[in-house]
Design an enzyme around this catalytic site. Structure first.
Site, short mmCIF file in Angstrom:
data_model
loop_
_atom_site.label_atom_id
_atom_site.label_comp_id
_atom_site.label_asym_id
_atom_site.label_seq_id
_atom_site.Cartn_x
_atom_site.Cartn_y
_atom_site.Cartn_z
N HIS A 147 -36.01 37.35 -11.15
CA HIS A 147 -35.70 38.65 -11.05
C HIS A 147 -34.26 39.06 -11.48
CE1 HIS A 147 -34.20 37.88 -6.62
NE2 HIS A 147 -33.36 37.86 -7.36
N ASP A 165 -27.09 46.49 -6.93
CA ASP A 165 -28.10 46.61 -5.90
C ASP A 165 -27.50 46.80 -4.42
OD1 ASP A 165 -27.69 44.11 -6.23
OD2 ASP A 165 -29.69 43.63 -6.92
N GLU A 182 -38.33 42.38 -8.70
CA GLU A 182 -39.28 41.26 -8.33
C GLU A 182 -40.57 41.25 -9.25
OE1 GLU A 182 -37.92 39.13 -6.43
OE2 GLU A 182 -37.39 40.01 -4.51
N ASN A 190 -37.22 33.18 -9.13
CA ASN A 190 -38.39 33.92 -9.77
C ASN A 190 -38.17 34.84 -10.98
OD1 ASN A 190 -37.33 35.93 -8.58
ND2 ASN A 190 -39.01 36.60 -7.31
C1 F6R Z 1 -27.53 40.43 -6.88
C2 F6R Z 1 -28.75 40.65 -7.68
C3 F6R Z 1 -29.57 39.35 -7.77
C4 F6R Z 1 -29.02 38.00 -7.87
C5 F6R Z 1 -29.83 36.77 -7.60
C6 F6R Z 1 -29.31 35.49 -7.89
O1 F6R Z 1 -26.82 41.67 -7.02
O2 F6R Z 1 -29.00 41.53 -8.01
O3 F6R Z 1 -30.59 39.51 -8.79
O4 F6R Z 1 -28.28 37.89 -9.04
O5 F6R Z 1 -30.61 36.70 -6.58
O6 F6R Z 1 -28.59 35.30 -6.63
P1 F6R Z 1 -27.68 34.09 -6.69
O7 F6R Z 1 -26.44 34.29 -7.47
O8 F6R Z 1 -27.00 34.19 -5.07
O9 F6R Z 1 -28.36 32.70 -6.78
#
Ligand code: F6R
Length: 240
Positions: A137, A67, A142, A135
Site C-alpha cells: 500500500h 492520510d 490497500e 502489502n
Molecule cells: C503513512 C502511510 C503509510 C505508511 C506505510 C509504512 O502516512 O501512508 O502508507 O507509509 O504503512 O509504514 P511504516 O513506515 O510505519 O512502515
C-alpha cells in the site's frame, strides 16, 4: 525509476532529507507531500538537524499529508496530526496554516475529495514522500487498489491494523478506517520519493521494481510515473 541503495536507516534519512531540503532551499514556494509511520522518522530527524544548523527557512513551504485515521482528533496522541507536529512541524519554522492533513472528522467522500482541490489550488505537489506497506500500500490505498481514486475514506486491511497496533496500547484501539489521498492524487505529484526499510518491505519492493502493474500491489502503479526515486536499505532490497 531511480533506485538508491543505502546501508541503513540513518543513510536513508540523510539521503531523503537532502532530496527534500534541496527543494525547500531552491524552489520559490515548494509544495511537499508528507508521510507518517516509522520510515520517514530518520528523514525528519535529519531535516530538523540541518534546518536548525543551516537556518533553512520553511515560511514559504506548504505541506499536504497523505492520510489521517478516521475518527481521531488532532489532539489525540495517536493522530497523524499529532505525529507530524511532534516529529517535524514543532521543530522548524513552518507556518501552521501552511500544513494540511486530511481531517479525521471527514464523513463523506465528497468532503474528502475537496483535499485534492486544495492541492490543485496550491499548484500541485512538487515532491511526494511515501513509505510502503508490507502489502504494497501507498498512503492507505490497500489492495486491490482503485488506480483512479482521489482522497477518500478507506478501510484498513487486517495486516495494516496489526502492523500499526505497535503504536497503540491494544489492537482494538487501532482505527479501522482512514482518510487517504488516492492513487490518482499520489500519481499527480510532480516527483515521488519512496523510502522502504527492512526485510518486511522486500516483497513489496520486488513487486514495485520487477512486478507488473497490478491493483493487488498498489505500489506497482508508480511504474507509470515519470519521476520516481526509491531509497531502500539492504534488507528491503534483498529480493531484487
Ligand atoms: C503513512 C502511510 C503509510 C505508511 C506505510 C509504512 O502516512 O501512508 O502508507 O507509509 O504503512 O509504514 P511504516 O513506515 O510505519 O512502515
Amino acid at each position: 525509476m531511480k533506485i538508491l541503495k543505502v546501508k541503513n536507516e540513518i543513510e536513508a534519512g540523510k539521503l531523503g532529507s537532502e532530496i527534500i531540503l534541496d527543494l525547500v532551499i531552491n524552489k520559490d514556494k515548494p509544495v511537499l507531500g508528507l508521510a507518517t509511520g516509522s520510515t520517514p522518522i530518520s528523514t525528519y530527524n535529519q531535516i530538523i538537524e540541518r534546518t536548525n544548523s543551516e537556518k533553512i527557512d520553511w515560511t514559504n513551504v506548504t505541506t499536504f499529508n497523505l492520510d489521517e485515521y478516521k475518527g481521531l482528533k488532532p489532539t489525540d496522541d495517536q493522530s497523524y496530526d499529532f505525529f507530524m507536529r511532534k516529529q517535524l512541524f514543532d521543530h522548524i519554522n513552518i507556518k501552521k496554516e501552511n500544513t494540511n492533513i486530511p481531517s479525521g472528522s471527514i464523513s463523506t467522500n465528497e468532503e474528502a475529495n475537496k483535499y485534492d482541490e486544495l492541492i490543485a489550488a496550491k499548484g500541485g505537489i512538487d515532491l511526494q514522500l511515501l513509505g510502503l506497506g508490507t502489502n504494497g500500500h501507498v498512503g492507505f490505498n490497500e489492495p486491490p487498489a482503485d488506480f483512479n481514486s482521489l482522497t477518500s475514506i478507506v478501510n484498513l486491511v487486517e495486516s495494516t491494523i496489526e502492523s500499526n497496533a505497535r503504536f497503540f496500547a491494544k489492537k482494538e484501539d487501532v482505527p479501522t478506517q482512514a482518510i487517504s489521498m488516492g492513487m490518482k492524487s499520489i500519481m499527480s505529484a510532480k516527483k515521488i520519493l519512496l523510502i522502504a526499510l527492512g526485510e518486511s518491505k522486500a516483497d513489496a519492493i520486488a513487486q514495485l521494481v520487477n512486478g507488473k502493474v497490478d491493483p493487488s500491489w498498489p505500489c506497482t502503479l508508480l511504474q507509470n510515473h515519470k519521476d520516481v526515486t526509491i531509497i531502500i536499505d539492504e534488507k528491503a532490497a534483498s529480493k531484487l
